[in-house]
Design a protein around this motif. Structure first.
Motif, PDB file in Angstrom:
ATOM      1  N   ALA A 139       0.835  -1.150  -0.046  1.00  0.00           N
ATOM      2  CA  ALA A 139       0.083  -0.103  -0.173  1.00  0.00           C
ATOM      3  C   ALA A 139       0.838   1.187  -0.005  1.00  0.00           C
ATOM      4  O   ALA A 139       0.550   2.187  -0.751  1.00  0.00           O
ATOM      5  CB  ALA A 139      -0.870  -0.104   1.105  1.00  0.00           C
ATOM      6  N   PHE A 140       1.960   1.241   0.752  1.00  0.00           N
ATOM      7  CA  PHE A 140       2.826   2.452   0.971  1.00  0.00           C
ATOM      8  C   PHE A 140       3.555   2.525  -0.551  1.00  0.00           C
ATOM      9  O   PHE A 140       3.858   3.909  -1.278  1.00  0.00           O
ATOM     10  CB  PHE A 140       3.883   2.218   1.966  1.00  0.00           C
ATOM     11  N   VAL A 141       3.909   1.303  -1.489  1.00  0.00           N
ATOM     12  CA  VAL A 141       4.611   1.537  -2.550  1.00  0.00           C
ATOM     13  C   VAL A 141       3.541   2.303  -3.449  1.00  0.00           C
ATOM     14  O   VAL A 141       3.767   3.053  -4.372  1.00  0.00           O
ATOM     15  CB  VAL A 141       5.229   0.188  -2.999  1.00  0.00           C
ATOM     16  N   GLU A 142       2.090   1.791  -3.332  1.00  0.00           N
ATOM     17  CA  GLU A 142       1.120   2.241  -4.385  1.00  0.00           C
ATOM     18  C   GLU A 142       0.915   3.864  -4.018  1.00  0.00           C
ATOM     19  O   GLU A 142       0.651   4.576  -4.936  1.00  0.00           O
ATOM     20  CB  GLU A 142      -0.177   1.576  -4.257  1.00  0.00           C
ATOM     21  N   ALA A 143       0.995   4.360  -2.979  1.00  0.00           N
ATOM     22  CA  ALA A 143       0.960   5.662  -2.703  1.00  0.00           C
ATOM     23  C   ALA A 143       2.201   6.448  -2.958  1.00  0.00           C
ATOM     24  O   ALA A 143       1.882   7.599  -3.450  1.00  0.00           O
ATOM     25  CB  ALA A 143       0.770   5.830  -1.144  1.00  0.00           C
ATOM     26  N   PHE A 144       3.125   5.824  -2.826  1.00  0.00           N
ATOM     27  CA  PHE A 144       4.536   6.520  -3.308  1.00  0.00           C
ATOM     28  C   PHE A 144       4.387   6.834  -4.950  1.00  0.00           C
ATOM     29  O   PHE A 144       4.532   7.936  -5.390  1.00  0.00           O
ATOM     30  CB  PHE A 144       5.559   5.765  -3.066  1.00  0.00           C
ATOM     31  N   CYS A 145       3.907   5.724  -5.568  1.00  0.00           N
ATOM     32  CA  CYS A 145       3.684   5.754  -7.191  1.00  0.00           C
ATOM     33  C   CYS A 145       2.775   6.822  -7.376  1.00  0.00           C
ATOM     34  O   CYS A 145       2.723   7.613  -8.581  1.00  0.00           O
ATOM     35  CB  CYS A 145       3.326   4.554  -7.642  1.00  0.00           C
ATOM     36  N   ILE A 146       1.664   7.165  -6.519  1.00  0.00           N
ATOM     37  CA  ILE A 146       0.909   8.076  -6.998  1.00  0.00           C
ATOM     38  C   ILE A 146       1.098   9.364  -6.914  1.00  0.00           C
ATOM     39  O   ILE A 146       0.775  10.304  -7.772  1.00  0.00           O
ATOM     40  CB  ILE A 146      -0.657   7.819  -6.167  1.00  0.00           C
ATOM     41  N   HIS A 147       2.030   9.563  -5.630  1.00  0.00           N
ATOM     42  CA  HIS A 147       2.481  11.161  -5.609  1.00  0.00           C
ATOM     43  C   HIS A 147       3.759  11.363  -6.551  1.00  0.00           C
ATOM     44  O   HIS A 147       3.726  12.500  -6.970  1.00  0.00           O
ATOM     45  CB  HIS A 147       3.021  11.222  -4.179  1.00  0.00           C
ATOM     46  N   ALA A 148       4.448  10.265  -6.980  1.00  0.00           N
ATOM     47  CA  ALA A 148       5.399  10.514  -7.939  1.00  0.00           C
ATOM     48  C   ALA A 148       4.829  10.753  -9.388  1.00  0.00           C
ATOM     49  O   ALA A 148       5.165  11.651  -9.962  1.00  0.00           O
ATOM     50  CB  ALA A 148       6.116   9.184  -7.969  1.00  0.00           C
ATOM     51  N   ARG A 149       3.565  10.053  -9.705  1.00  0.00           N
ATOM     52  CA  ARG A 149       3.277  10.475 -10.682  1.00  0.00           C
ATOM     53  C   ARG A 149       2.456  11.939 -10.971  1.00  0.00           C
ATOM     54  O   ARG A 149       2.395  12.419 -11.918  1.00  0.00           O
ATOM     55  CB  ARG A 149       1.537   9.578 -11.157  1.00  0.00           C
ATOM     56  N   VAL A 150       1.945  12.439 -10.044  1.00  0.00           N
ATOM     57  CA  VAL A 150       1.252  13.607  -9.660  1.00  0.00           C
ATOM     58  C   VAL A 150       2.381  14.682  -9.955  1.00  0.00           C
ATOM     59  O   VAL A 150       2.254  15.640 -10.699  1.00  0.00           O
ATOM     60  CB  VAL A 150       0.440  14.007  -8.452  1.00  0.00           C
ATOM     61  N   LEU A 151       3.703  14.381  -9.296  1.00  0.00           N
ATOM     62  CA  LEU A 151       4.783  15.229  -9.490  1.00  0.00           C
ATOM     63  C   LEU A 151       5.330  15.356 -10.906  1.00  0.00           C
ATOM     64  O   LEU A 151       5.872  16.161 -11.415  1.00  0.00           O
ATOM     65  CB  LEU A 151       5.787  15.007  -8.672  1.00  0.00           C
ATOM     66  N   HIS A 152       5.311  14.146 -11.542  1.00  0.00           N
ATOM     67  CA  HIS A 152       5.593  13.992 -12.952  1.00  0.00           C
ATOM     68  C   HIS A 152       4.957  14.701 -13.892  1.00  0.00           C
ATOM     69  O   HIS A 152       5.577  15.447 -15.156  1.00  0.00           O
ATOM     70  CB  HIS A 152       5.484  12.570 -13.632  1.00  0.00           C
ATOM     71  N   TYR A 153       3.714  15.251 -13.785  1.00  0.00           N
ATOM     72  CA  TYR A 153       2.963  15.804 -14.805  1.00  0.00           C
ATOM     73  C   TYR A 153       2.811  17.191 -14.299  1.00  0.00           C
ATOM     74  O   TYR A 153       2.989  18.111 -13.733  1.00  0.00           O
ATOM     75  CB  TYR A 153       1.542  15.245 -14.813  1.00  0.00           C
TER      76      TYR A 153
END
Length: 53
Positions: free
Chosen positions: A39-53
């Motif tokens: 779950a933490f890895v998934e949350a990390f990916c979501i925040h990384a994706r937001v920052l990528h765009y």
């Protein structure tokens, strides 16, 4: 209007996303393998994706 919105994004939203990215990374490193770490890895990916765009 445009400058005010940009200022809000930089001062609030960008700071929040960066903070959450670092915090979820810290939680991943501290958590043993299992569903909570996933779950933490998934949350990390979501925040990384937001920052990528």
């Amino acid at each position: 209007m445009k400058n005010a919105k940009l200022k809000e994004v930089i001062e609030h939203h960008l700071r929040y996303e960066i903070g959450m990215l670092f915090e979820t990374y810290r939680l991943i490193a501290a958590e043993p393998f299992g569903p909570t770490r996933t779950a933490f890895v998934e949350a990390f990916c979501i925040h990384a994706r937001v920052l990528h765009y």
